[in-house]
Design a protein around this motif. Structure first.
Motif, short mmCIF file in Angstrom:
data_model
loop_
_atom_site.label_atom_id
_atom_site.label_comp_id
_atom_site.label_asym_id
_atom_site.label_seq_id
_atom_site.Cartn_x
_atom_site.Cartn_y
_atom_site.Cartn_z
N ALA A 1 -4.50 -1.69 -19.88
CA ALA A 1 -3.72 -2.88 -19.52
C ALA A 1 -4.49 -3.73 -18.52
O ALA A 1 -5.29 -3.23 -17.73
CB ALA A 1 -2.38 -2.46 -18.94
N SER B 1 0.27 -8.14 -21.94
CA SER B 1 1.61 -7.53 -22.01
C SER B 1 2.06 -7.21 -23.42
O SER B 1 2.56 -6.12 -23.70
CB SER B 1 2.63 -8.46 -21.36
N ARG B 2 1.89 -8.16 -24.35
CA ARG B 2 2.39 -7.93 -25.70
C ARG B 2 1.64 -6.81 -26.39
O ARG B 2 2.23 -5.94 -27.04
CB ARG B 2 2.31 -9.22 -26.52
N THR C 1 -0.08 -4.38 -24.95
CA THR C 1 0.19 -3.11 -24.27
C THR C 1 1.55 -2.56 -24.69
O THR C 1 1.69 -1.36 -24.98
CB THR C 1 0.15 -3.29 -22.74
N THR C 2 2.55 -3.40 -24.73
CA THR C 2 3.88 -2.95 -25.16
C THR C 2 3.84 -2.42 -26.59
O THR C 2 4.41 -1.37 -26.89
CB THR C 2 4.90 -4.11 -25.07
N GLU D 1 0.97 -5.15 -13.04
CA GLU D 1 2.21 -5.80 -13.44
C GLU D 1 2.44 -5.62 -14.95
O GLU D 1 3.57 -5.38 -15.39
CB GLU D 1 2.16 -7.29 -13.10
N THR D 2 1.38 -5.73 -15.71
CA THR D 2 1.48 -5.51 -17.15
C THR D 2 1.90 -4.09 -17.45
O THR D 2 2.74 -3.84 -18.33
CB THR D 2 0.13 -5.81 -17.83
N ASP E 1 -3.69 -10.86 -25.75
CA ASP E 1 -2.40 -10.36 -26.22
C ASP E 1 -2.42 -10.12 -27.72
O ASP E 1 -1.46 -9.63 -28.25
CB ASP E 1 -1.29 -11.33 -25.86
N ARG F 1 5.74 -3.71 -16.59
CA ARG F 1 6.58 -4.46 -17.52
C ARG F 1 6.55 -3.85 -18.93
O ARG F 1 7.58 -3.72 -19.59
CB ARG F 1 6.11 -5.92 -17.55
N SER F 2 5.38 -3.46 -19.37
CA SER F 2 5.24 -2.94 -20.74
C SER F 2 5.91 -1.58 -20.90
O SER F 2 6.56 -1.31 -21.92
CB SER F 2 3.76 -2.84 -21.11
#
Length: 509
Positions: free
Chosen positions: A257, A45-46, A48-49, A261-262, A509, A265-266
């Motif tokens: 990702a 997540s981190r 990808t964001t 879900e990732t 991450d 969210r991202s």
């Protein structure tokens, strides 16, 4: 003006540091062409964001966004920010759908071919490649112009240095190297941007003094209800949404990702971050008009609203803050052009596997790297020879606005056909061109048709909005009228991995 030696030294040091980071991170992790162009399921997540934020934020945010603010005021600032956030929210829903229907995919063009056939595929390939190449060339043009303006660095030196160093780590490490450097760039860029904004306000005497300068120069820029600003802001929302939906950059990151879900969210987090960043940079333009010698009349020989941020930079900032802004611009351009190098090469590499007779993994990887080098060389050349390339952005946006909905609608509708999607896109494009001001001379010269055209829209709303809305309506009608149904399950059966199911590196991450 900052010394050109100091600016060049900072540029080279930054480029060397990030090139080393990209090579180091990807070393031993790129074992196949799958790793090179998709980095499948490798980012949490981190990360990808971070790559979603860094990839969209090119040096254009210091040129185009402030220009919109300087020309149309706070209403356009809000519109630009909303327009940049909306595509990320759309992808938060669209991304999981893409992973569900095409779990082993790579590019939007291979989807277009499998779903719609050769004609629509060719149209989408042309539009997507053109948009990303223009974006790439404009980024190099922007950073070269910025260093020339604030430090007198020759533009060819900047373009060659930036293009060459970024090429080193992207051709070696592919998407993995891009995502790794994006993560660091995002962490550094946001504080630098806040520092630049706060420093500008301090240098101008505080927020109240900055606002007073705007009020004294052009109080209409602070009017949230300004009709022209609202129209231009809405036009930008249509333009950006259409352009981003045909941008291969986001398809790559959907697959990079580690889960659906990732992805959701991202993209939602990136929507907030990207909207806020664009709001701040666009507002720089409003501040610049009130506190620097910014000329906003496009007909004037002294027009410089497209460089409003750097005009303010040169007049109000101390040297240390100018250097911080140079570093900010450099990081912004690196984060976008490494992404675009990868996206353009992957767009074609994914098709090589279909066009060539059983190509080896090594051959595909060599093809991908060769394409990256060719794209880099062409973009550097264009950035040096065609300094007006930034003006092509709106034409590329118009193409995206016309083709975006017909392209993605096939992920949900089983009834729309390749002919229906292509006809819808071309119909939307025809409407957009009818009101498009930048090519007015060419379009009106067409026999018979030219004399029937309506007046051009200088604020682009009718052009971009018309292209998007008409192509959307035409797609819905085409699907309604079609008799045949498409089996969406075919997409996962026809679009396969290149490495025959080898396991990718674990996510992190």
């Amino acid at each position: 003006m900052v010394s050109s030696t100091v600016a060049l030294g900072l540029t080279v040091a930054t480029l060397v540091a990030f090139t080393g980071l990209g090579v180091w991170f990807s070393r031993g992790r790129v074992g196949s062409v799958e790793d090179l162009i998709s980095a499948r399921d490798s980012a949490g997540s981190r990360r990808t964001t971070a790559t979603l934020v860094a990839s969209v934020m090119g040096v254009w945010v210091l040129f185009s966004a402030p220009e919109a603010g300087a020309s149309f005021g706070i209403a356009a600032v809000v519109g630009y920010a909303v327009g940049e956030a909306v595509p990320m929210l759309v992808y938060a829903r669209l991304g999981p759908r893409i992973r569900e229907l095409i779990p082993e995919g790579h590019s939007l063009t291979e989807y277009a071919h499998a779903r719609y056939g050769t004609a629509m595929y060719a149209f989408v390939l042309l539009v997507s490649a053109l948009y990303m190449f223009i974006f790439l060339a404009a980024e190099l043009t922007g950073i070269a112009g910025a260093l020339s303006l604030v430090a007198g660095v020759p533009q060819w030196q900047t373009a060659l240095l930036v293009g060459g160093f970024v090429l080193l780590y992207t051709s070696y490490g592919g998407l993995r190297a891009s995502i790794a450097t994006d993560a660091v760039q995002a962490v550094v860029v946001i504080p630098l941007l806040l520092l630049a904004f706060a420093g500008a306000l301090v240098a101008l005497g505080g927020p109240a003094a900055a606002i007073d300068g705007i009020t004294a120069t052009n109080p209409a820029l602070l009017d949230l209800g300004a009709v022209a600003g609202l129209q231009f802001g809405l036009a930008l929302a249509f333009a950006i949404l259409g352009a981003e939906l045909i941008n291969q950059t986001w398809w790559q990151r959907i697959y990079a990702a580690d889960s659906s879900e990732t992805v959701g969210r991202s993209f939602r987090t990136a929507a907030l971050a990207n909207g806020a960043i664009v709001f701040v940079t666009a507002f720089f333009g409003v501040v610049a008009v009130g506190n620097a010698a910014v000329v906003t009349d496009p007909a004037s020989a002294g027009y410089n609203a497209d460089a409003a941020f750097f005009v303010l930079l040169g007049e109000a900032f101390p040297e240390w803050l100018v250097l911080a802004a140079v570093l900010l611009a450099l990081l912004l351009v690196m984060s976008s052009i490494d992404t675009l190098f990868n996206a353009l090469s992957s767009l074609v590499t994914a098709d090589l596997a279909r066009l060539l007779a059983e190509p080896s993994d090594r051959r595909l990887a060599l093809g991908s790297r060769a394409l990256t080098i060719a794209v880099a060389a062409a973009a550097i050349y264009v950035s040096l020879r065609a300094q007006s390339v930034l003006r092509l952005f709106f034409f590329a946006d118009l193409l995206g606005a016309a083709v975006a909905f017909p392209l993605v609608y096939g992920l949900y509708s089983t009834r729309i056909t390749g002919l229906g999607a292509l006809a819808s896109g071309l119909t939307g494009l025809a409407v957009g061109l009818a009101f498009f001001p930048d090519l007015r001379g060419v379009i009106t010269s067409i026999p018979v048709v030219g004399g029937l055209l309506p007046a051009a829209d200088p604020l682009y709303l009718t052009s971009f909005g018309g292209a998007f809305v008409v192509s959307t309506a035409a797609s819905l009608v085409a699907a309604r009228l079609a008799d045949a149904g498409f089996d969406l399950g075919r997409l996962s059966r026809e679009i396969r991995r290149f490495d025959d199911g080898q396991t990718d590196a674990p996510s992190s991450d």
